[in-house]
Write a protein that holds these residues in place. Structure first.
Motif, mmCIF file in Angstrom:
data_model
loop_
_atom_site.group_PDB
_atom_site.id
_atom_site.type_symbol
_atom_site.label_atom_id
_atom_site.label_comp_id
_atom_site.label_asym_id
_atom_site.label_seq_id
_atom_site.Cartn_x
_atom_site.Cartn_y
_atom_site.Cartn_z
ATOM 1 N N GLY A 120 0.659 -1.456 -0.109
ATOM 2 C CA GLY A 120 -0.048 0.004 -0.042
ATOM 3 C C GLY A 120 1.009 1.234 0.027
ATOM 4 N N LEU A 121 2.249 1.172 0.048
ATOM 5 C CA LEU A 121 2.876 2.377 -0.076
ATOM 6 C C LEU A 121 2.960 3.025 -1.537
ATOM 7 C CD1 LEU A 121 4.875 4.075 1.982
ATOM 8 C CD2 LEU A 121 6.840 2.782 0.794
ATOM 9 N N SER A 122 2.992 4.339 -1.472
ATOM 10 C CA SER A 122 3.209 4.906 -2.682
ATOM 11 C C SER A 122 3.844 6.403 -2.879
ATOM 12 C CB SER A 122 1.735 5.113 -3.678
ATOM 13 O OG SER A 122 0.776 5.951 -2.697
ATOM 14 N N ALA A 123 4.727 6.695 -3.629
ATOM 15 C CA ALA A 123 5.122 7.795 -3.758
ATOM 16 C C ALA A 123 4.446 8.902 -4.043
ATOM 17 C CB ALA A 123 6.535 7.897 -4.491
ATOM 18 N N TYR A 162 5.622 10.228 1.022
ATOM 19 C CA TYR A 162 5.092 8.618 0.674
ATOM 20 C C TYR A 162 3.453 8.600 1.343
ATOM 21 C CZ TYR A 162 9.401 7.143 -0.918
ATOM 22 O OH TYR A 162 10.508 6.846 -1.659
ATOM 23 N N LYS A 163 2.754 8.068 0.712
ATOM 24 C CA LYS A 163 1.196 7.841 1.371
ATOM 25 C C LYS A 163 1.105 6.202 1.447
ATOM 26 C CE LYS A 163 -1.334 9.488 -1.757
ATOM 27 N NZ LYS A 163 -2.729 10.065 -2.684
ATOM 28 N N ARG A 170 4.348 10.513 5.215
ATOM 29 C CA ARG A 170 5.678 11.652 5.155
ATOM 30 C C ARG A 170 5.508 12.674 3.982
ATOM 31 N NH1 ARG A 170 11.880 9.730 4.387
ATOM 32 N NH2 ARG A 170 11.338 9.793 2.025
ATOM 33 N N TYR A 171 5.275 13.797 4.265
ATOM 34 C CA TYR A 171 5.265 14.768 3.289
ATOM 35 C C TYR A 171 6.513 15.063 2.695
ATOM 36 C CZ TYR A 171 0.644 16.035 5.157
ATOM 37 O OH TYR A 171 -0.710 15.824 5.719
#
Length: 178
Positions: A120-123, A162-163, A170-171
């Motif tokens: 589920g991590l995306s940049a 990252y979302k 993290r913004y």
């Protein structure tokens, strides 16, 4: 005496009628009291039932959110590792003698990135020239803009954002033109 008897007779039925009416009123008030109590209990039951339904909805929603972001802490601890891989890849690309090393590091980086994306991590995509938005970016510094059209825009991206699912963990840290 007959007049007194008649008066007594007349008076006595009136007393009896009043007693009957009083008992009927008492019975009605007792019935009304029971109906009021029943209405109160029904209201209490409905409120309790609605409260329980809201509790069930809230806990199931919280449970879903917990599962969605259960790995958030782990993901946040792995983000510096991704940053290190990216830095290593940019430095290794300059060195032509370390071609095999670059391939190995790139392979490990891609495998790690693919695994995290599956979880589920995306940049967060940010490019130089994008308009700075305080809700989407974290400005770490401001520098004089090289041109007038770069004022208030992103000049450089220092660290990727990252979302995890829909939540930003993290913004992106950016340099903004002033």
């Amino acid at each position: 005496m007959s007049k007194k008897n008649k008066k007594q007779e007349v008076v006595e039925p009136q007393v009896e009628e009043k007693e009957v009416e009083d008992t009927q009123e008492n019975e009605l008030t007792a019935e009304e009291k029971l109906q009021e109590e029943l209405a109160k209990e029904k209201d209490k039951f409905m409120r309790l039932f609605a409260e329980f339904e809201n509790y069930k909805k809230r806990t199931s929603k919280e449970r879903v959110e917990l599962f969605k972001t259960a790995g958030e802490e782990v993901m946040q601890s792995l983000l510096p590792v991704l940053d290190d891989f990216e830095r290593a890849l940019t430095h290794i690309e300059d060195d032509k003698e370390a071609e095999e090393l670059r391939k190995g590091v790139l392979l490990i980086y891609q495998k790690l990135l693919t695994t995290l994306e599956q979880k589920g991590l995306s940049a967060i995509e940010v490019n130089s020239g994008d308009t700075f938005d305080a809700e989407d970016h974290q400005a770490i510094t401001q520098i004089p803009a090289p041109t007038d059209d770069m004022k208030g825009k992103v000049i450089d991206i220092v660290e990727k954002g990252y979302k995890l699912g829909d939540k930003v963990i993290r913004y992106p840290k950016v340099v903004v033109g002033q």
